[in-house]
Write an enzyme that holds these catalytic residues in place. Structure first.
Site, mmCIF file in Angstrom:
data_model
loop_
_atom_site.group_PDB
_atom_site.id
_atom_site.type_symbol
_atom_site.label_atom_id
_atom_site.label_comp_id
_atom_site.label_asym_id
_atom_site.label_seq_id
_atom_site.Cartn_x
_atom_site.Cartn_y
_atom_site.Cartn_z
ATOM 1 N N CYS A 41 -0.169 1.329 7.223
ATOM 2 C CA CYS A 41 -0.749 1.580 5.912
ATOM 3 C C CYS A 41 -2.096 2.290 6.021
ATOM 4 O O CYS A 41 -2.390 3.195 5.240
ATOM 5 C CB CYS A 41 -0.883 0.271 5.141
ATOM 6 S SG CYS A 41 0.728 -0.454 4.721
ATOM 7 N N GLU A 73 0.825 -1.210 0.000
ATOM 8 C CA GLU A 73 0.000 0.000 0.000
ATOM 9 C C GLU A 73 0.861 1.261 0.000
ATOM 10 O O GLU A 73 0.555 2.227 -0.714
ATOM 11 C CB GLU A 73 -0.922 0.032 1.233
ATOM 12 C CG GLU A 73 -1.855 -1.153 1.332
ATOM 13 C CD GLU A 73 -1.313 -2.323 2.144
ATOM 14 O OE1 GLU A 73 -2.123 -3.054 2.746
ATOM 15 O OE2 GLU A 73 -0.072 -2.520 2.185
#
Length: 155
Positions: A92, A61
């Site tokens: 993330c 991510e």
């Protein structure tokens, strides 16, 4: 809160994220892939690479967010959708909130480190000043099989 059903476009993008996850596995990294899309266009993509990059923040991510921010020359990625093969971790999820991503679609849950409802829910209403719509379960069996196969091969 009820979510709209997944669309054909959602499935298309998640399949692309799964291909990125396979790329991570081939490189000896935990097979997680992510792709960030806005208005039907890829803004950024990535797969796990903390081992290769010697960088604990090089999750799929984060790599996708960095790629997108560089491409659009802006750290704000409002109106975008992130497709990830695994529920984002706290790091993330925090980065996704800071980038003002509008929606996250995850394939599999992460019962040990997920930050979107499995362990904690950083996307919960009222938690922060930005709210991300979260959906989980799209192509989950594909992601789970990839993860299980990877870890089985490591034992």
């Amino acid at each position: 809160m009820a979510h709209a059903p997944f669309t054909a476009d959602d499935e298309l993008w998640m399949r692309r994220a799964l291909l990125l996850a396979e790329r991570a596995a081939q490189a000896g990294e935990v097979p997680v892939g992510a792709i960030l899309v806005r208005d039907g266009r890829v803004l950024g993509q990535g797969h796990n690479q903390p081992i290769r990059a010697a960088d604990p923040t090089a999750h799929a991510e984060i790599v996708a967010l960095r790629d997108a921010a560089t491409r659009v020359d802006n750290y704000r990625l409002s109106g975008s959708v992130l497709y990830a093969t695994l529920e984002p971790c706290p790091m993330c999820a925090g980065a996704l909130l800071n980038a003002r991503v509008g929606r996250v679609v995850a394939a599999a849950t992460d019962p040990r480190g997920g930050a979107c409802g499995s362990v904690v829910d950083l996307f919960a209403e009222g938690m922060f000043n930005h709210r991300i719509e979260y959906q989980q379960g799209l192509l989950e069996p594909c992601s789970v099989a990839l993860l299980r196969g990877f870890f089985r091969s490591r034992r």
